[in-house]
Design an enzyme around this catalytic site. Structure first.
Site, PDB file in Angstrom:
ATOM      1  CB  SER A  50      -2.349 -16.647 -17.789  1.00 13.46           C
ATOM      2  OG  SER A  50      -2.565 -18.091 -18.277  1.00 13.46           O
TER       3      SER A  50
HETATM    4  N1  SAM Z   1      -1.789 -21.704 -15.399  1.00 11.25           N
HETATM    5  C1  SAM Z   1      -0.544 -21.694 -16.133  1.00 11.25           C
HETATM    6  C2  SAM Z   1       0.608 -20.852 -15.598  1.00 11.25           C
HETATM    7  O1  SAM Z   1       0.237 -20.051 -14.568  1.00 11.25           O
HETATM    8  O2  SAM Z   1       1.686 -20.816 -15.969  1.00 11.25           O
HETATM    9  C3  SAM Z   1      -0.756 -21.635 -17.528  1.00 11.25           C
HETATM   10  C4  SAM Z   1      -1.428 -22.513 -18.081  1.00 11.25           C
HETATM   11  S1  SAM Z   1      -1.534 -22.470 -19.892  1.00 11.25           S
HETATM   12  C5  SAM Z   1      -2.452 -21.226 -20.216  1.00 11.25           C
HETATM   13  C6  SAM Z   1      -2.203 -23.829 -20.283  1.00 11.25           C
HETATM   14  C7  SAM Z   1      -1.816 -25.197 -19.849  1.00 11.25           C
HETATM   15  O3  SAM Z   1      -2.638 -26.344 -19.795  1.00 11.25           O
HETATM   16  C8  SAM Z   1      -0.444 -25.641 -20.743  1.00 11.25           C
HETATM   17  O4  SAM Z   1       0.605 -25.788 -19.769  1.00 11.25           O
HETATM   18  C9  SAM Z   1      -0.996 -27.009 -21.374  1.00 11.25           C
HETATM   19  O5  SAM Z   1      -0.227 -28.085 -21.695  1.00 11.25           O
HETATM   20  C10 SAM Z   1      -1.934 -27.465 -20.424  1.00 11.25           C
HETATM   21  N2  SAM Z   1      -3.373 -28.438 -20.976  1.00 11.25           N
HETATM   22  C11 SAM Z   1      -3.545 -28.475 -22.208  1.00 11.25           C
HETATM   23  N3  SAM Z   1      -4.779 -29.352 -22.210  1.00 11.25           N
HETATM   24  C12 SAM Z   1      -4.702 -29.984 -21.016  1.00 11.25           C
HETATM   25  C13 SAM Z   1      -5.337 -31.106 -20.549  1.00 11.25           C
HETATM   26  N4  SAM Z   1      -6.152 -31.983 -21.408  1.00 11.25           N
HETATM   27  N5  SAM Z   1      -4.940 -31.543 -19.308  1.00 11.25           N
HETATM   28  C14 SAM Z   1      -4.054 -30.864 -18.568  1.00 11.25           C
HETATM   29  N6  SAM Z   1      -3.465 -29.887 -18.992  1.00 11.25           N
HETATM   30  C15 SAM Z   1      -3.777 -29.439 -20.326  1.00 11.25           C
END
Ligand code: SAM
Length: 203
Positions: A50
């Site tokens: 993000s």
């Molecule tokens: N906070 C993270 C960082 O600092 O890099 C960025 C997160 S990214 C915007 C969103 C993440 O949520 C992705 O890695 C994606 O694979 C994960 N994600 C999506 N749906 C999910 C779920 N149901 N359970 C766990 N992770 C999930």
């Protein structure tokens, strides 16, 4: 109202740690030259790390305290996880993509964090074995507010979560009172990748 929250968090410590954290450590070689930009960046598998200013803002809203047990959904690169782990007692982080979790875990272990617990799976259902949590941070866009996460939030706790369709979501700050009543505050519009799974946009 938002100003009222977060009084227990050490804002100066948060800002100092945020400034000291090298974002280039959390991205692949080809993205390192862009790490100083205040922009989301690709981390593979269609996912992103993000925008740093939003990570800082969401952490302020969440306001973890030194004794907080935090659940994070969407480990991604591990950048947000590091900040949460620095500011709280324990972080339980859930990521659905195995390869991303592997890399994030290696980075966080290299930074010597020993208060982070990792799970690969559908984080939209939380991690009920360790519930309740004082804080819940969701960093992917939910279709609806997940009941399971509400149930796993401790009385007196806070949750930050983007809710809404894939192109634009409402960033919500949820607070649960000591008596278990819920307050939902809309903070601003944001754009996150989709939360998948039971409360997400697709399996
Ligand atoms: N906070 C993270 C960082 O600092 O890099 C960025 C997160 S990214 C915007 C969103 C993440 O949520 C992705 O890695 C994606 O694979 C994960 N994600 C999506 N749906 C999910 C779920 N149901 N359970 C766990 N992770 C999930």
């Amino acid at each position: 109202m938002i100003e009222e929250w977060g009084k227990g968090m050490d804002h100066r410590e948060l800002e100092a740690y945020f400034r000291s954290l090298d974002r280039s450590f959390f991205v692949e070689n080809c993205m390192k030259k862009y790490a100083d930009l205040d922009e989301p960046l690709p981390i593979g598998f269609g996912q992103t790390i993000s925008q740093p200013s939003l990570v800082l803002e969401m952490t302020r809203l969440l306001s973890p305290e030194k004794d907080s047990r935090v659940l994070e959904i969407g480990t991604g690169s591990g950048f947000q996880t590091a900040i949460l782990a620095k500011m709280s007692a324990e972080v339980y982080t859930v990521e659905r993509i195995d390869e991303l979790m592997e890399k994030a875990k290696r980075r966080l272990e290299a930074l010597n964090f020993s208060n982070i617990y990792y799970k690969v799976g559908d984080g939209s259902q939380g991690w009920h074995e360790h519930a309740p949590y004082d804080r819940i941070m969701v960093t992917a866009a939910a279709r609806v507010l997940p009941d399971e996460l509400i149930n796993q939030l401790a009385n007196g706790g806070r949750m930050v979560i983007p809710v809404g369709p894939p192109n634009m979501q409402e960033l919500q700050l949820i607070t649960k009172t000591i008596n278990g009543d819920l307050h939902i505050e809309s903070v601003e519009m944001v754009r996150f990748v989709e939360l998948k799974g039971q409360y997400g946009w697709s399996k």
